[in-house]
Design a protein around this motif. Structure first.
Motif, PDB file in Angstrom:
ATOM      1  N   THR A  90      24.687  23.798   9.400  1.00  5.54           N
ATOM      2  CA  THR A  90      25.429  23.347   8.221  1.00  5.54           C
ATOM      3  C   THR A  90      24.750  23.831   6.948  1.00  5.54           C
ATOM      4  N   GLU A  91      23.431  23.704   6.903  1.00  8.07           N
ATOM      5  CA  GLU A  91      22.686  24.257   5.768  1.00  8.07           C
ATOM      6  C   GLU A  91      22.890  25.760   5.663  1.00  8.07           C
ATOM      7  N   GLY A  92      22.952  26.407   6.819  1.00  8.98           N
ATOM      8  CA  GLY A  92      23.116  27.853   6.819  1.00  8.98           C
ATOM      9  C   GLY A  92      24.397  28.289   6.143  1.00  8.98           C
ATOM     10  N   ALA A  93      25.480  27.525   6.342  1.00 11.95           N
ATOM     11  CA  ALA A  93      26.745  27.857   5.678  1.00 11.95           C
ATOM     12  C   ALA A  93      26.604  27.746   4.168  1.00 11.95           C
ATOM     13  N   LEU A  94      25.844  26.737   3.728  1.00 12.14           N
ATOM     14  CA  LEU A  94      25.607  26.549   2.295  1.00 12.14           C
ATOM     15  C   LEU A  94      24.751  27.690   1.731  1.00 12.14           C
ATOM     16  N   VAL A  95      23.727  28.049   2.470  1.00 11.46           N
ATOM     17  CA  VAL A  95      22.849  29.145   2.031  1.00 11.46           C
ATOM     18  C   VAL A  95      23.618  30.466   1.985  1.00 11.46           C
ATOM     19  N   LEU A  96      24.476  30.691   2.984  1.00  9.28           N
ATOM     20  CA  LEU A  96      25.279  31.918   2.999  1.00  9.28           C
ATOM     21  C   LEU A  96      26.253  31.947   1.819  1.00  9.28           C
ATOM     22  N   ALA A  97      26.854  30.784   1.526  1.00 11.99           N
ATOM     23  CA  ALA A  97      27.763  30.725   0.379  1.00 11.99           C
ATOM     24  C   ALA A  97      27.014  31.017  -0.916  1.00 11.99           C
TER      25      ALA A  97
END
Length: 573
Positions: A90-97
Motif C-alpha cells: 500500500t505504501e508502495g502505491a503511494l511512493v509510486l504515485a
C-alpha cells in the motif's frame, strides 16, 4: 511452487465430519497496487489511466509528497522494466504515485530534507509518523494511517491552500468518503502533517489534515475459481485482515468468498466477545476485519476448538503466532518477512493463493495414487498366495514354479504398479469431502477390497488350471495356462484400479504414458516367456496354442469383470 520445511509437504484435507479452513487469504491479490482516487480540498478526485500526465492539482501534489515522506517503502525495477515494491504494498502505491509527479524521498534528501526520527506503523495503533528537518531549517512531522485514527489526531484542515479548524461536518464528510472508497474495495490512507520544534513533540496531536488516498490491489484473476474449487472440496476460506470492514466485504464479494451483504466481524467486536461466542461465530462468519495480531491467533484457536483443520497464510512478523498455532502455517516467499518464513511449515514461492488450492488438489492425487499402488500390488500378490494355497489344499500339483512366481513379481506386478504413480486426477478429486487425517492408508474398506480382489484374481486361473490338468496335455501346459492366466488377469486388473468409479479404459489412459509403456513392456515380456526357447527352458513353459489362449482369455477376463462389479457395489477405495 510450494517449498515444505518438513516432511508434511502435501495438504490432504480435513476430517469428513469437519471442514478444512484457510484463514486469512494472503496471496489472493496481485500485489501491484495502484492509486485510484483521493479526497482532497473537500472533494473526491478520481484518477484514471495515466492521470499524472495531466496537470496535477497543487493540493493533490502536496498530499502525495507528505504521504511519500511518511512512508518507508521503496521501488525497484524488475527484469521486464516494471516497478516492484520493496516493503508494504500500500505504501508502495503511494511512493509510486509520488514518483509520477516528480517527488521521491531520495530527491527530497538531495534537496535538503533530513530524516530525523520515525514512529513505525503497528497494527495496534494503525498509524505511523516520520520527523524531517526541512531545507529551510524548520522541522515537521508527516503522519499517515487509518482515517479515523488520523482524523482523531487532527485539529486543522488544509483546503485550497488555507488552514482552518477541522469541524465535525468535515470529519463526517471525510469518513463518508472513506466508506465510499472502502465499499469499492479500495484501501484507504489518511495523510496529515504539522510543524514541530523538536522530535520530542507529540506527533499525533494538533495535526493538519491533508486528505485521503485510495489504493486498489485487484484480486488475482485465478482467485475466484480457486476459492470455488476449495469450497467444492470441503475447504472453507476465511478472510482475516486489518483492512476496513467495507473494503474486506468488497474484496470478499469480488472473489466469491462471500455473498453480497455478508456479515463482517471487526476487531472491536471480537474484543467484546466471550470465548464461547467467538467459537460459535467463527463457524459461520468468513470475513474478519480490523483485527489485531492477537485476534488472528484467537480466530485460529477458536477454529481449532471446533475441530477444524486450519491452514493459516501470512506474510508479516505479526502473523507469526497464528502461523505457528495453525495446523499448517503457510508463509509468502516473495513478500513474506523472514520471521514469517521461519515460523511457517510451508513457504509459498509465488505468493499466489491459487497455488495452495492446486497443492490440495495434487496432495489428493498423490494420496489416491499411493492407495492405487498399494491396492494393486497387495491384491496381485495375495492372488498368487491364494492360488498356491488352494491348489495345495485340493491336492493338486504346484501350479507355479519358483522362477515363475519370481517372474510374475518382477514383471507383471512391478512395472504397472510403479506406473500408477503417474495416474492423472480422478474427475471428482476436488468434489470429495476431506478425509480424516487420522485415517491410515490401509482402511478397513481397502483391506476388504484387497481380499475380495485377491480371491477373484486367483479363482479364474485356478479353475483354468484344474481344467487344463484334466483336458490338456501334461502339467507343463497346465502351468503355462495358469502362468499366463494369472499374469493377464493382473494386467487387466490395472484398469479396475486406476479409476475408483468405472473401468479404467478411457481417454485419460493416454495421459499416463508410463502406464501405457508398462503394459506394452509387460505383455511383450510375457509373450517372450512362453515363445522364446531360452526362456521356455528357464521358466519351464511351453508355447501355447489356440485352445490354451482361449482358456487364458476366459480365466483372466472373468475375474476382472467380476471385480469391477464388486467395486461398483462396494466402494472400498
Amino acid at each position: 511452487v510450494i517449498f515444505s520445511k518438513d516432511e508434511h509437504s502435501s495438504i490432504y484435507g480435513a476430517p469428513p465430519y469437519n471442514r478444512g479452513v484457510f484463514a486469512k487469504i494472503t496471496g489472493g491479490r496481485e500485489n501491484r497496487m495502484t492509486l485510484m482516487a483521493a479526497w482532497v480540498d473537500g472533494e473526491d478526485v478520481g484518477l484514471g489511466d495515466r492521470w499524472w500526465v495531466k496537470p496535477v492539482k497543487p493540493a493533490l501534489r502536496e498530499l502525495l509528497e507528505a504521504g511519500v515522506l511518511a512512508s518507508r517503502a521503496g521501488l525497484q525495477k524488475d527484469a521486464e522494466g516494471n516497478w516492484d515494491v520493496v516493503g508494504d504494498a500500500t505504501e508502495g502505491a503511494l511512493v509510486l504515485a509520488g514518483m509520477r509527479v516528480g517527488f521521491t524521498r531520495e530527491q527530497a534528501e538531495e534537496q535538503g530534507y533530513v530524516h530525523l526520527e520515525e514512529i513505525p506503523f503497528s497494527s495496534e495503533t494503525r498509524r505511523m509518523a516520520v520527523y524531517y528537518r526541512l531545507p529551510g531549517g524548520h522541522t515537521a512531522v508527516f503522519a499517515k494511517g487509518a482515517p479515523p485514527v488520523i482524523l482523531d489526531a487532527s485539529r486543522w484542515l488544509k483546503r485550497n491552500g488555507e488552514i482552518s479548524p477541522l469541524d465535525d461536518s468535515t470529519r463526517q464528510a471525510v469518513l463518508a468518503a472513506a466508506e465510499n472508497f472502502a465499499a469499492r474495495g479500495l484501501r484507504i490512507l489518511a495523510v496529515a502533517y504539522k510543524p514541530v520544534r523538536t522530535v520530542e513533540e507529540e506527533a499525533f496531536a494538533d495535526l493538519v489534515f491533508l486528505g485521503l488516498v485510495a489504493v486498489a490491489d485487484p484480486p488475482r484473476a485465478e482467485v475466484p475459481a480457486a476459492i470455488a474449487e476449495a469450497r467444492s472440496a470441503g475447504v472453507r476460506t476465511v478472510m482475516v485482515t486489518g483492512d476496513h470492514p467495507a473494503t474486506a466485504r468488497a474484496i470478499a464479494e469480488q472473489t466469491g468468498l462471500a455473498e453480497p451483504g455478508a456479515e463482517v466481524v471487526t476487531g472491536s467486536e471480537l474484543a467484546a466477545m466471550e470465548r464461547a461466542d467467538l467459537v460459535a461465530r467463527v463457524g459461520r462468519v468468513n470475513i474478519f476485519a480490523r483485527v489485531s495480531p492477537k485476534q488472528k491467533l484467537d480466530i485460529v484457536e477458536a477454529l481449532k476448538e471446533r475441530n477444524e483443520i486450519v491452514a493459516m497464510t501470512g506474510d508479516g512478523v505479526n502473523d507469526a503466532p497464528a502461523l505457528k498455532r495453525a495446523d499448517i502455517g503457510i508463509a509468502m516467499g516473495r513478500e513474506g518477512t523472514a520471521v514469517a518464513r521461519e515460523t511457517a511449515d510451508i513457504i509459498l514461492a509465488d505468493d499466489n493463493f491459487a497455488t495452495i488450492v492446486r497443492a490440495v488438489r495434487q496432495g489428493r492425487v498423490i494420496f489416491d495414487n499411493i492407495q492405487k499402488f498399494i491396492q494393486y500390488l497387495f491384491s496381485c500378490n495375495l492372488s498368487e498366495i491364494i492360488l498356491i494355497f488352494l491348489a495345495i489344499i485340493l491336492g493338486l500339483p504346484v501350479p507355479l514354479l519358483v522362477l515363475q512366481i519370481l517372474w510374475l513379481n518382477l514383471v507383471t506386478d512391478v512395472f504397472p504398479a510403479l506406473a500408477l504413480g503417474w495416474e492423472p486426477p480422478e474427475g471428482n478429486v476436488m468434489r470429495r469431502p476431506p478425509r480424516d487425517p487420522a485415517q491410515g492408508l490401509l482402511t478397513g474398506r481397502l483391506q476388504l477390497g484387497i481380499l475380495l480382489e485377491g480371491i477373484l484374481l486367483a479363482a479364474g486361473p485356478l479353475a483354468a488350471y484344474v481344467y487344463a490338468l484334466s483336458a490338456m496335455d501334461g502339467t507343463g501346459v497346465a502351468r503355462t495356462v495358469v502362468f499366463l492366466s494369472l499374469s493377464f488377469a493382473q494386467l487387466f486388473h490395472v484398469f479396475n484400479i486406476r479409476r475408483f468409479d468405472r473401468f479404467g479404459i478411457d481417454r485419460s489412459l493416454l495421459d499416463n504414458r508410463q502406464l501405457v509403456g508398462a503394459l506394452f513392456l509387460t505383455v511383450s515380456l510375457q509373450l517372450m516367456a512362453v515363445y522364446l526357447p531360452a526362456l521356455n527352458a528357464v521358466l519351464r513353459t511351453v508355447p501355447p496354442g489356440g485352445a490354451e489362449w482361449l482358456l487364458v482369455v476366459l480365466a483372466a477376463g472373468g475375474p476382472v469383470a467380476l471385480a469391477q462389479i464388486v467395486r461398483r457395489h462396494i466402494r472400498y477405495a
